[in-house]
Design a protein around this motif. Structure first.
Motif, PDB file in Angstrom:
ATOM      1  N   SER A 177      93.964  82.481  46.945  1.00 24.02           N
ATOM      2  CA  SER A 177      95.292  82.023  47.524  1.00 24.02           C
ATOM      3  C   SER A 177      95.848  83.029  48.201  1.00 24.02           C
ATOM      4  O   SER A 177      96.363  84.074  47.756  1.00 24.02           O
ATOM      5  CB  SER A 177      96.274  81.321  46.491  1.00 24.02           C
ATOM      6  N   ASN A 182      97.528  79.316  52.022  1.00 23.54           N
ATOM      7  CA  ASN A 182      96.213  78.688  52.549  1.00 23.54           C
ATOM      8  C   ASN A 182      95.261  79.057  51.468  1.00 23.54           C
ATOM      9  O   ASN A 182      95.623  80.221  50.907  1.00 23.54           O
ATOM     10  CB  ASN A 182      95.682  79.494  53.801  1.00 23.54           C
ATOM     11  N   VAL A 205      88.448  79.082  54.888  1.00 18.29           N
ATOM     12  CA  VAL A 205      89.744  79.205  54.564  1.00 18.29           C
ATOM     13  C   VAL A 205      90.325  77.635  54.940  1.00 18.29           C
ATOM     14  O   VAL A 205      90.220  76.862  56.023  1.00 18.29           O
ATOM     15  CB  VAL A 205      90.362  80.058  55.398  1.00 18.29           C
ATOM     16  N   ILE A 206      91.117  76.931  53.907  1.00 18.56           N
ATOM     17  CA  ILE A 206      91.729  75.596  54.402  1.00 18.56           C
ATOM     18  C   ILE A 206      93.214  75.434  54.019  1.00 18.56           C
ATOM     19  O   ILE A 206      93.892  76.542  53.435  1.00 18.56           O
ATOM     20  CB  ILE A 206      91.221  74.320  53.558  1.00 18.56           C
ATOM     21  N   ARG A 207      93.895  74.515  54.673  1.00 14.56           N
ATOM     22  CA  ARG A 207      95.296  74.350  54.465  1.00 14.56           C
ATOM     23  C   ARG A 207      95.523  73.424  53.386  1.00 14.56           C
ATOM     24  O   ARG A 207      94.658  72.657  53.233  1.00 14.56           O
ATOM     25  CB  ARG A 207      95.925  74.005  55.788  1.00 14.56           C
TER      26      ARG A 207
END
Length: 254
Positions: A177, A182, A205-207
């Protein structure tokens, strides 16, 4: 050939043979030990403990101080009023939807041509042109001493046509994290059918905002995405060139 020179050449050839033979030795022994057996599945382990794992480090915004409002149901910085079951912290699981259907086609064509013509003469030069016959052959014409032409041309054509289509779903694990909220995800899936194993690896990597209510995220929402889809087994082995052919293709200058 003198004996010392012959001995040195033999020693060099021996070292070269040992070096070449040592490259695939471990892989060859491993493959020989697996003859008649299906490819082994990789054991489940912590992705952070796997060899070569490197934590992701990206530019982060300056953290803002948290403010608490008395008698308020809303928490500063909260992204939702009620807690949901979507992945939000390290260890949570979400589903990645991979639907790649890319097509690319490019055609290039170019033509170029050029014609040049140059001429130079010396019909009159203070009367000295009459003395050229004493220096140059009799066939020389002072009015046409130098004449040259040149032609050049080139034609080029190129084309690229590519089509890729992949439709897969894979569960990924939140491994990190980041300070701005993100999430770093990593997923691996192995499927073995008879003597062929198919591997699917995805990371990126994602939101949290891109995670749907069904706890899924589409692949185009993944930043720094790394997707690998391949296999290992008897069919894959037959499709690959032999080690000797690969070495020859690398070393051959022709």
């Amino acid at each position: 050939m003198p004996a010392p020179i012959r001995a040195r050449r033999l020693a060099r050839l021996t070292l070269l043979a040992v070096a070449v033979a040592g490259l695939p030795a471990c892989n060859t022994l491993s493959r020989l030990s697996d003859v008649g057996q299906a490819p082994q599945l990789t054991r489940i382990q912590d992705p952070q403990a796997m060899p070569g794992y490197t934590p992701v480090s990206l530019p982060m915004p300056t953290p803002l101080p948290a403010e608490r409002n008395p008698n308020s149901l809303w928490r500063t910085g909260a992204k939702a009023f009620f807690k949901d079951q979507r992945a939000a912290k390290v260890g949570d699981i979400l589903t990645v939807l991979i639907e790649i259907n890319d097509q690319a086609q490019m055609n290039n064509e170019s033509n170029r041509s050029r014609n040049n013509s140059e001429g130079m003469g010396l019909p009159n030069f203070f009367g000295f042109e009459s003395q050229l016959g004493a220096i140059l052959p009799d066939e020389v014409d002072p009015s046409n001493l130098v004449s040259g032409t040149s032609n050049s041309g080139s034609t080029g054509k190129g084309g690229i046509k590519r089509a890729e289509k992949i439709e897969l779903k894979v569960a990924a694990l939140v491994t990190q994290s980041l300070p701005n909220g993100n999430l770093v995800i990593q997923g691996r899936q192995e499927v073995r059918v008879n003597f062929e194993r198919r591997d699917l690896v995805i990371s990126g990597v994602i939101r949290p905002e891109d995670i749907t209510a069904q706890n899924t995220v589409s692949y185009e929402k993944i930043a720094e995405a790394r997707i690998a889809y391949g296999g290992n087994g008897q069919i894959t082995d037959v499709q690959q060139p032999r080690l000797g052919q690969q070495v020859f293709d690398i070393l051959s200058p022709f």
